[in-house]
Design a protein around this motif. Structure first.
Motif, PDB file in Angstrom:
ATOM      1  N   LEU A  70      12.534  -0.660   9.173  1.00  0.00           N
ATOM      2  CA  LEU A  70      13.796   0.049   9.365  1.00  0.00           C
ATOM      3  C   LEU A  70      14.918  -0.551   8.515  1.00  0.00           C
ATOM      4  O   LEU A  70      15.881   0.122   8.187  1.00  0.00           O
ATOM      5  CB  LEU A  70      14.215  -0.010  10.834  1.00  0.00           C
ATOM      6  CG  LEU A  70      13.652   1.077  11.732  1.00  0.00           C
ATOM      7  CD1 LEU A  70      14.141   0.850  13.155  1.00  0.00           C
ATOM      8  CD2 LEU A  70      14.098   2.454  11.253  1.00  0.00           C
ATOM      9  N   VAL A  71      14.765  -1.830   8.175  1.00  0.00           N
ATOM     10  CA  VAL A  71      15.857  -2.535   7.498  1.00  0.00           C
ATOM     11  C   VAL A  71      16.392  -1.812   6.249  1.00  0.00           C
ATOM     12  O   VAL A  71      17.601  -1.635   6.126  1.00  0.00           O
ATOM     13  CB  VAL A  71      15.447  -3.994   7.180  1.00  0.00           C
ATOM     14  CG1 VAL A  71      16.394  -4.626   6.180  1.00  0.00           C
ATOM     15  CG2 VAL A  71      15.446  -4.799   8.461  1.00  0.00           C
ATOM     16  N   PRO A  72      15.510  -1.368   5.330  1.00  0.00           N
ATOM     17  CA  PRO A  72      16.069  -0.718   4.139  1.00  0.00           C
ATOM     18  C   PRO A  72      16.938   0.487   4.486  1.00  0.00           C
ATOM     19  O   PRO A  72      18.034   0.641   3.963  1.00  0.00           O
ATOM     20  CB  PRO A  72      14.836  -0.281   3.356  1.00  0.00           C
ATOM     21  CG  PRO A  72      13.711  -1.059   3.905  1.00  0.00           C
ATOM     22  CD  PRO A  72      14.055  -1.409   5.304  1.00  0.00           C
TER      23      PRO A  72
ATOM     24  N   TYR B  50      20.883   0.712   3.889  1.00  0.00           N
ATOM     25  CA  TYR B  50      21.379   1.791   3.040  1.00  0.00           C
ATOM     26  C   TYR B  50      22.469   2.584   3.757  1.00  0.00           C
ATOM     27  O   TYR B  50      23.544   2.817   3.219  1.00  0.00           O
ATOM     28  CB  TYR B  50      20.209   2.695   2.678  1.00  0.00           C
ATOM     29  CG  TYR B  50      20.572   3.908   1.884  1.00  0.00           C
ATOM     30  CD1 TYR B  50      20.823   3.804   0.517  1.00  0.00           C
ATOM     31  CD2 TYR B  50      20.657   5.160   2.482  1.00  0.00           C
ATOM     32  CE1 TYR B  50      21.152   4.920  -0.215  1.00  0.00           C
ATOM     33  CE2 TYR B  50      20.992   6.280   1.748  1.00  0.00           C
ATOM     34  CZ  TYR B  50      21.236   6.153   0.399  1.00  0.00           C
ATOM     35  OH  TYR B  50      21.581   7.255  -0.328  1.00  0.00           O
ATOM     36  N   MET B  51      22.169   2.952   5.006  1.00  0.00           N
ATOM     37  CA  MET B  51      23.145   3.732   5.773  1.00  0.00           C
ATOM     38  C   MET B  51      24.438   2.931   5.978  1.00  0.00           C
ATOM     39  O   MET B  51      25.537   3.455   5.820  1.00  0.00           O
ATOM     40  CB  MET B  51      22.566   4.092   7.149  1.00  0.00           C
ATOM     41  CG  MET B  51      21.443   5.085   7.124  1.00  0.00           C
ATOM     42  SD  MET B  51      22.010   6.739   6.768  1.00  0.00           S
ATOM     43  CE  MET B  51      22.674   7.208   8.349  1.00  0.00           C
ATOM     44  N   ALA B  52      24.276   1.656   6.325  1.00  0.00           N
ATOM     45  CA  ALA B  52      25.454   0.846   6.624  1.00  0.00           C
ATOM     46  C   ALA B  52      26.309   0.664   5.381  1.00  0.00           C
ATOM     47  O   ALA B  52      27.541   0.771   5.423  1.00  0.00           O
ATOM     48  CB  ALA B  52      25.030  -0.507   7.174  1.00  0.00           C
TER      49      ALA B  52
ATOM     50  N   PRO C 141      32.023   3.073   3.951  1.00  0.00           N
ATOM     51  CA  PRO C 141      33.123   3.947   3.514  1.00  0.00           C
ATOM     52  C   PRO C 141      33.821   4.649   4.669  1.00  0.00           C
ATOM     53  O   PRO C 141      35.043   4.784   4.673  1.00  0.00           O
ATOM     54  CB  PRO C 141      32.438   4.971   2.611  1.00  0.00           C
ATOM     55  CG  PRO C 141      31.156   4.357   2.222  1.00  0.00           C
ATOM     56  CD  PRO C 141      30.757   3.442   3.329  1.00  0.00           C
ATOM     57  N   VAL C 142      33.034   5.099   5.652  1.00  0.00           N
ATOM     58  CA  VAL C 142      33.639   5.824   6.770  1.00  0.00           C
ATOM     59  C   VAL C 142      34.576   4.901   7.555  1.00  0.00           C
ATOM     60  O   VAL C 142      35.731   5.239   7.819  1.00  0.00           O
ATOM     61  CB  VAL C 142      32.547   6.423   7.688  1.00  0.00           C
ATOM     62  CG1 VAL C 142      33.157   6.908   8.985  1.00  0.00           C
ATOM     63  CG2 VAL C 142      31.829   7.552   6.981  1.00  0.00           C
ATOM     64  N   VAL C 143      34.068   3.715   7.881  1.00  0.00           N
ATOM     65  CA  VAL C 143      34.886   2.771   8.645  1.00  0.00           C
ATOM     66  C   VAL C 143      36.121   2.369   7.839  1.00  0.00           C
ATOM     67  O   VAL C 143      37.245   2.355   8.336  1.00  0.00           O
ATOM     68  CB  VAL C 143      34.048   1.523   9.027  1.00  0.00           C
ATOM     69  CG1 VAL C 143      34.934   0.453   9.628  1.00  0.00           C
ATOM     70  CG2 VAL C 143      32.956   1.915   9.996  1.00  0.00           C
TER      71      VAL C 143
END
Lengths: 336, 411
Positions: free
Chosen positions: A55-57, A61-63, A69-71
């Motif tokens: 799950l890490v990649p 990637y999402m983070a 950018p969203v935060v």
């Protein structure tokens, strides 16, 4: 000295454990089934660990590319973020001041209405024409494939190029469209497509429809191919042909695809920027100013990054509403 | 079972490597910074002259100045539109170049962030520079940037068309209106300017606004309203195409070159393009004033060279040498000549004007030209937005010039 004693101690401990295991193994076979042995537990833990590693990649990637950018944008919208911030890193907290300023500006209502009209007009035009063309290309005729691939062209051109070309086509004095209409004696004087406050938005919507047709055509065509021919054969036996076949077979079968096309279309259209900047820069007199162009203007021309971010977030919220609608609609269609 | 675990291990390694990759890549970037104790061999320069022939003209001048200062130049040219975002990005990652070129209205914005070093730190002389040029390069009483050559806008006219119509180049607004009406016939408009909703639209309006005593601090004044009335009248009576609302300065030049406009408001950077069309005979005069007694005040254009605060004193000192060299008399004259711009030192103006008659009008205008940021500094972008908003509102007929200005000022 200490090493040898440690070693011997460890050896004796291992012996004891082996004995205990042998004992439990012989008289407690049942218990082994239900409660996992330490070895099994560690294997399970390792499996869990690998699952997480896989799950890490995706999570990284999402983070990095979505979360950050969203935060950052949300935080920025509560700050007095100026050019100086980039150098000094100082951005005073201003609470809701950016939102208050942006939402109370007289331009906001204009942009909001323009955004709504632009999105509605574009989606309606793209969808209707795209669907009509998709149905048309269902028929078998020569050059079908070539024509269909040519129709993808607007999609393949860089937006800056297409907006420059359209800007020339729509020019009032020497534009191709006015020349064409003039030759046909439809109009006598040049129509100010891009410089009249009442026509500019219509012209911009028109260009955006042209750009959006390939997307609608491709997805809807794919959806139509999925509908089994047997349904139409059976329908025609019952007298459902032409419009009736469309109404009772094509449309219900196509609905899941339609909802995808519409929701993606809305989200793509809400954020359209380059086409408007390329054609009119939001003018004349803000008549093609949308929330996206205004937010861009605030951030990158007036350097009011906090206000630009606030307006950007308003746009994100509007998009989210449609995304939620889509999720609910798709869940319902799965349930059906 | 053991073998299954063994086959998984390379996968886990691959995953770890993939995750580590971006970190490794980003880590590479930090090794580039050199220690300040070494002798400086190379300095970095960033500018937006990314098109020929300017790219080479500026590049050659930079190389020559680098040689003189004993350094090689590592130059990066970026498109004009992305320069500021690039500068902001670099100022937050502390990777600003040693020498940075900025468009003059952006200088105060960047100087205000603290990213630039005052040129007085390096004893660079600012003597002789035209007052407008200095005010563009000054932030809070300190000069941060100097422009070797500058430009402005004036009225270009097509000599053949004007001669045929028996019209002499206008000097006042009334003459301008009369000439423009007379020169409008069929597909030919009397005048072309741009009034698009960007800073370019504001820039083209400034000569009439300033010459008539209008001021950017408050645009809701009768003087500015008179100027906007002139622009509105010209569009309303059809002597200027309403396409001006969407044209760029390049479009205006195209109209003029195609003979679709008898006169145009534009700058000397268009001269190379105009000269390519050998059949085109044109002249240049100052943009008319309302009353013959008024002085023409033109807006100052051009790019300033600055020394960013990179934190490396040795590099900054070399960078300052290069900036000083770019602004030397010889370089000003040489670059002005090839780039069709005007030397920014007033002491060079007289000689330059006689040597380059085509640029005489512009040279004359520079003496009194005003910097856009001279009064408002960092406040200019907001006010410039109000000005073009008012222009667009008035030209589309949504409000009278006076009301349009009032609305925009109140926003």
């Amino acid at each position: 000295m200490s090493l040898t004693t440690d070693l011997s101690q460890a050896k004796s401990r291992a012996n004891q454990r082996a004995k205990a295991r042998a004992k439990s193994g012989s008289d407690n076979a049942q218990a082994r089934e239900t409660s996992p042995s330490p070895r099994r537990r560690s294997r399970k833990r390792r499996e869990r660990l690998f699952q997480w590693l896989f799950l890490v990649p995706a999570v990284t990637y999402m983070a990095l590319l979505f979360g950050y950018p969203v935060v950052k944008n949300i935080v920025m919208s509560f700050q007095d973020y100026t050019t100086a911030t980039f150098f000094t890193g100082e951005a005073p907290w201003v609470g809701l001041a950016n939102y208050a300023k942006v939402l109370s500006s007289s331009l906001f209502s204009t942009s909001l209405v323009n955004t709504a009209l632009f999105t509605l007009g574009s989606i309606l035009g793209q969808f209707v024409i795209g669907l009509a063309l998709a149905i048309f290309f269902q028929r078998k005729f020569p050059l079908n494939g070539i024509l269909r691939s040519l129709l993808l062209l607007p999609w393949l051109l860089p937006l800056i190029v297409s907006s420059a070309v359209w800007r020339w086509i729509l020019d009032k004095d020497s534009g191709a469209l006015n020349r064409f209409l003039g030759e046909l004696h439809i109009v006598n004087t040049g129509v100010p497509w891009l410089t009249s406050t009442s026509l500019a938005l219509i012209a911009v919507v028109g260009v955006n429809i042209w750009i959006g047709i390939p997307f609608n055509l491709t997805i809807l065509y794919g959806g139509l191919q999925e509908i089994p021919d047997e349904l139409y054969e059976a329908g025609s036996l019952d007298g459902a042909t032409g419009w009736k076949a469309f109404r009772h077979i094509t449309w219900p079968m196509l609905r899941p695809v339609v909802s995808v096309v519409l929701v993606l279309g809305v989200v793509y259209t809400l954020k359209v920027l380059d086409i408007i900047l390329g054609l009119t820069n939001g003018g004349p007199a803000n008549s093609t100013q949308t929330i996206a162009t205004q937010s861009y203007d605030l951030s990158f021309h007036e350097f009011k990054f906090g206000e630009g971010a606030a307006l950007g977030n308003v746009l994100v919220v509007i998009s989210l509403v449609f995304a939620v609608l889509y999720l609910r609609a798709s869940r319902r269609s799965v349930d059906e | 079972m053991k073998s299954a675990i063994r086959t998984r291990r390379p996968l886990a390694l691959a995953v770890a490597a993939l995750v580590g990759l971006p970190l490794a890549i980003s880590g590479c970037g930090t090794t580039a910074s050199a220690s300040s104790t070494d002798a400086v061999k190379e300095i970095s320069v960033m500018d937006y002259y990314n098109n020929e022939p300017d790219k080479s003209f500026i590049g050659d001048a930079l190389t020559a100045c680098g040689t003189k200062a004993g350094v090689t130049i590592k130059r990066e040219t970026v498109p004009g539109k992305s320069l500021i975002s690039k500068v902001l990005q670099q100022s937050s990652s502390k990777t600003l170049p040693d020498v940075l070129m900025l468009d003059n209205p952006d200088l105060q914005q960047i100087a205000a962030t603290g990213a630039l070093a005052p040129l007085s730190d390096f004893n660079i002389s600012t003597a002789d520079f035209a007052p407008g040029v200095l005010s563009a390069g000054t932030y809070k009483d300190k000069v941060y940037g100097l422009a070797p050559t500058v430009n402005t806008i004036a009225l270009f006219y097509n000599k053949d068309i004007l001669a045929k119509a028996g019209v002499t180049p206008p000097t006042t607004w009334d003459e301008l209106k009369a000439a423009a009406t007379k020169l409008t016939s069929g597909e030919q408009y009397g005048l072309a300017f741009n009034a698009n909703p960007t800073y370019e639209g504001t820039w083209q309006f400034l000569p009439v606004m300033w010459s008539n005593g209008g001021d950017e601090k408050n645009i809701d004044t009768p003087e500015t309203a008179q100027a906007l009335q002139l622009w509105t009248d010209l569009v309303k009576d059809g002597s200027v195409s309403s396409s001006a609302l969407n044209w760029t300065q390049a479009d205006v030049k195209d109209q003029f070159m195609a003979g679709k406009a008898a006169m145009m408001v534009n700058g000397p950077w268009q001269i190379p393009a105009l000269d390519k069309k050998t059949t085109l005979q044109y002249g240049v005069v100052k943009i008319p004033v309302r009353d013959a007694s008024q002085t023409a005040v033109a807006p100052l254009g051009g790019e300033v060279w600055t020394v960013p605060q990179t934190g490396n004193k040795a590099h900054q000192a070399k960078a300052a040498e290069v900036v000083a060299c770019m602004n030397s008399d010889e370089n000003q004259l040489a670059m002005a000549k090839v780039r069709n711009t005007i030397p920014s030192k007033t002491s060079l103006a007289a000689k330059f004007a006689t040597d380059n008659p085509k640029l005489a009008t512009f040279t004359d205008l520079i003496k009194t030209a005003r910097a856009r940021t001279g009064e408002l500094g960092e406040g200019w972008p907001a006010q410039a937005t109000k000005i073009y908003t008012a222009i667009q509102t008035a030209l589309t007929g949504k409000a009278s010039p006076a009301d349009a200005l009032k609305q925009a000022q109140g926003q």
